[in-house]
Scaffold this motif. Structure first.
Motif, PDB file in Angstrom:
ATOM      1  N   PHE A   3       5.590   0.066  -0.321  1.00 56.10           N
ATOM      2  CA  PHE A   3       4.355  -0.494   0.220  1.00 56.10           C
ATOM      3  C   PHE A   3       3.549  -1.187  -0.883  1.00 56.10           C
ATOM      4  N   THR A   4       3.561  -0.659  -2.096  1.00 54.99           N
ATOM      5  CA  THR A   4       2.895  -1.314  -3.223  1.00 54.99           C
ATOM      6  C   THR A   4       3.578  -2.644  -3.524  1.00 54.99           C
ATOM      7  N   LEU A   6       5.147  -4.510  -1.401  1.00 56.49           N
ATOM      8  CA  LEU A   6       4.717  -5.455  -0.362  1.00 56.49           C
ATOM      9  C   LEU A   6       3.286  -5.924  -0.600  1.00 56.49           C
ATOM     10  N   TRP A   7       2.408  -4.983  -0.959  1.00 56.38           N
ATOM     11  CA  TRP A   7       0.999  -5.313  -1.185  1.00 56.38           C
ATOM     12  C   TRP A   7       0.851  -6.351  -2.291  1.00 56.38           C
ATOM     13  N   GLN A   8       1.688  -6.208  -3.355  1.00 57.65           N
ATOM     14  CA  GLN A   8       1.649  -7.173  -4.457  1.00 57.65           C
ATOM     15  C   GLN A   8       2.090  -8.563  -3.995  1.00 57.65           C
ATOM     16  N   ARG A   9       2.809  -8.623  -2.892  1.00 58.51           N
ATOM     17  CA  ARG A   9       3.228  -9.896  -2.304  1.00 58.51           C
ATOM     18  C   ARG A   9       2.238 -10.374  -1.244  1.00 58.51           C
ATOM     19  N   GLY A  10       1.168  -9.620  -1.066  1.00 53.13           N
ATOM     20  CA  GLY A  10       0.160  -9.994  -0.082  1.00 53.13           C
ATOM     21  C   GLY A  10       0.555  -9.639   1.344  1.00 53.13           C
ATOM     22  N   ASN A  12       1.321  -6.558   4.443  1.00 51.83           N
ATOM     23  CA  ASN A  12       1.162  -5.191   4.926  1.00 51.83           C
ATOM     24  C   ASN A  12       2.548  -4.650   5.267  1.00 51.83           C
ATOM     25  N   TRP A  13       2.644  -3.341   5.459  1.00 49.03           N
ATOM     26  CA  TRP A  13       3.940  -2.709   5.727  1.00 49.03           C
ATOM     27  C   TRP A  13       4.594  -3.262   6.994  1.00 49.03           C
ATOM     28  N   GLU A  15       4.560  -6.248   8.049  1.00 49.16           N
ATOM     29  CA  GLU A  15       4.914  -7.657   7.905  1.00 49.16           C
ATOM     30  C   GLU A  15       6.188  -7.849   7.079  1.00 49.16           C
ATOM     31  N   ASP A  20      12.369  -9.289   2.126  1.00 48.89           N
ATOM     32  CA  ASP A  20      11.535  -8.408   1.303  1.00 48.89           C
ATOM     33  C   ASP A  20      12.302  -7.142   0.934  1.00 48.89           C
TER      34      ASP A  20
END
Length: 181
Positions: A3-4, A6-10, A12-13, A15, A20
């Protein structure tokens, strides 16, 4: 960590895409910027957890499709069973469960209280079957008229063992003994 990632890629889980997940796999296993790449076994566990999460999410309509479509890793060591010889088993039993030193003398620092019971149970398990059910069924007395286990019997009770201690937090007993004595 996923999840981190993904978050660094802008993102949400919910999406995440198959791409990814493939990028995540590459980073986890082979990433140059990854300070601690993982092996196949660790990746297999992470992949299984993600696959289950997204399968449930897809079933409930939270994501359109499960993005975890990767094949399972091939470098996973499924089992590495080591069998004990009878001599090695006796040494393990005597030292690990019986409070003895490898030389055969008593270990004065041993704090165990039910060594005889523990050693007898280990002997029963070692000599009976690789599956615990056949051996443990021998420890449960049966009511001959009903063929059912005797209510309230604790096969692992030991007169010199301490009674169960309540943790006071509603988690049952702190020791291995559950049930009436």
């Amino acid at each position: 960590m996923f999840f981190t990632f993904l978050w660094q890629r802008g993102l949400n889980w919910d999406e995440a895409t198959e791409e990814d997940v493939e990028d995540w796999e590459d980073w986890r296993l082979r990433g140059v910027a990854n300070p601690a790449p993982v092996g196949g076994g660790t990746w297999a566990k992470e992949q299984a957890a993600l696959k289950l999460l997204y399968r449930i999410a897809a079933k409930r309509g939270l994501v359109p499709v499960n993005p975890v479509q990767l094949a399972s890793p091939s470098d996973v060591k499924t089992s590495d069973v080591k069998w004990l010889s009878p001599r090695a088993f006796r040494l393990w039993r005597n030292v690990g469960l019986g409070g003895m030193l490898p030389s055969g003398l008593e270990d004065e620092s041993w704090r165990g209280r039910c060594a005889g019971r523990d050693m007898a149970y280990a002997d029963l398990m070692y000599s009976s079957s690789p599956r615990p059910d056949p051996a443990t069924s021998n420890l449960t007395p049966r009511d001959e008229t009903q063929g059912q286990p005797v209510a309230g019997f604790d096969a692992f009770a030991c007169e010199t063992c301490p009674r169960p201690v309540s943790t006071g937090r509603g988690h049952g007993t702190a020791g291995p003994h559950h049930g009436p004595r």
